[in-house]
Scaffold this active site. Sequence first.
Site, PDB file in Angstrom:
ATOM      1  N   ASP A   1      -1.181   5.356  -6.630  1.00 21.60           N
ATOM      2  CA  ASP A   1      -2.302   6.292  -6.704  1.00 21.60           C
ATOM      3  C   ASP A   1      -1.920   7.368  -7.717  1.00 21.60           C
ATOM      4  OD1 ASP A   1      -3.959   5.129  -4.684  1.00 21.60           O
ATOM      5  OD2 ASP A   1      -2.630   5.985  -3.176  1.00 21.60           O
TER       6      ASP A   1
ATOM      7  N   HIS B   1       0.829  -1.205   0.000  1.00 23.31           N
ATOM      8  CA  HIS B   1       0.000   0.000   0.000  1.00 23.31           C
ATOM      9  C   HIS B   1       0.865   1.257   0.000  1.00 23.31           C
ATOM     10  CE1 HIS B   1      -2.753   2.941   2.165  1.00 23.31           C
ATOM     11  NE2 HIS B   1      -3.468   2.573   1.114  1.00 23.31           N
TER      12      HIS B   1
ATOM     13  N   HIS C   1      -0.980  10.131  -3.207  1.00 24.71           N
ATOM     14  CA  HIS C   1      -2.228   9.583  -2.699  1.00 24.71           C
ATOM     15  C   HIS C   1      -3.436  10.476  -2.912  1.00 24.71           C
ATOM     16  CE1 HIS C   1      -5.221   8.549   0.518  1.00 24.71           C
ATOM     17  NE2 HIS C   1      -5.072   7.391  -0.098  1.00 24.71           N
TER      18      HIS C   1
ATOM     19  N   GLU D   1       1.280  -0.686  -5.216  1.00 23.58           N
ATOM     20  CA  GLU D   1       0.209   0.251  -5.555  1.00 23.58           C
ATOM     21  C   GLU D   1       0.733   1.599  -6.039  1.00 23.58           C
ATOM     22  OE1 GLU D   1      -3.835   1.933  -3.430  1.00 23.58           O
ATOM     23  OE2 GLU D   1      -1.925   2.120  -2.370  1.00 23.58           O
TER      24      GLU D   1
ATOM     25  N   GLU E   1      -4.339   3.192  -9.161  1.00 21.49           N
ATOM     26  CA  GLU E   1      -5.679   3.685  -8.842  1.00 21.49           C
ATOM     27  C   GLU E   1      -5.936   5.009  -9.546  1.00 21.49           C
ATOM     28  OE1 GLU E   1      -8.424   5.411  -5.172  1.00 21.49           O
ATOM     29  OE2 GLU E   1      -6.638   4.245  -4.692  1.00 21.49           O
TER      30      GLU E   1
END
Length: 325
Positions: free
Chosen positions: A63, A34, A76, A61, A167
């Site tokens: 973002d 994460h 993020h 991950e 994401e």
Amino acid sequence: MKSILLFLTVITLFSCDKMKPKSEKMSKKVVIAHRGASGYLPEHTMEAKAMAHAMNVDFIEQDLVLSKDDVPIVIHDIYLDDVTDVVTKFAERKRKDGRFYVIDFTFEELKTLQATERFNPKTGEQFYKKRFPKGLGNFKLHSLEEELQLIKGLNKSKGKNIGIYPEIKEPEFHKKEGKKLTEIVLKILSDYGYKTKTDNCILQCFDAKELERIRKELKSELFLVQLMEFPEETKQLTHFATYADGIGPWYKLILSEIVDEKHTFTSLVSDAHQLGLKVHPYTFRADQLAEFSSFEEMMQVLLIEANVDGAFTDFPDLMVDFLDN
């Protein structure tokens, strides 16, 4: 004697057969770093990503938010003032709400900022007090392409095949700003070989309309995960299954009440599995346990007892070790 040997052989085969599904089941649970190894280094820095890669995770991950000149930045939030020193370098660039937005800066301007451990922009207080000290180091923001190059390079030099888990952040905000974040990201992913469900890329988004658009209008063949935050979203699983391959729920949506000192669960995981959806809850933090007495208990309850298919964690090494052992 032959009958005894036959009996022992049958027992051995039966025991191995019972053990085999458990082993296969455990090996399929994926560890998602994460924001990288964010429990140890400032989130979404290249250093945090390199550390996560060395921890043998399954996915890392990213973002994604657009810069003023349409470069997808790995950060993020759409804001800068809680993870960088933008206030001291570009004080005049804040908007009417007092916040500093990634989209108001070019990529070159963003590269001049110092990235740091997350903090409260009003008080300056570090959010996770036991993590990497705020203000130390020489960390920078970077683009999606820079991170893809890092991961692909490390996969090559280390002989690994660690995947990516990007994401799409705040797609409606970007549209109102006249930006096409999703299309730009999909183009870059395609250019780097991430096109189908077999390409070790999972694309996620909280915005259900946007994720459905990615599948149906933009014709993406990537593995899609619908992120979930609120209880009412659990009633939409059947619809999610028409375009998504999995769900990424807040882990508390999986937990029910404690009965006889044991955690019980909602039907979310079983309902998702019946629809063919994988379940990757967020976020497992060793320094933010809430309902659990230890990180080990959290992993045991959610990964094993609740039977999720993997999880997002700030401490990927601990989850890798837990699943390996």
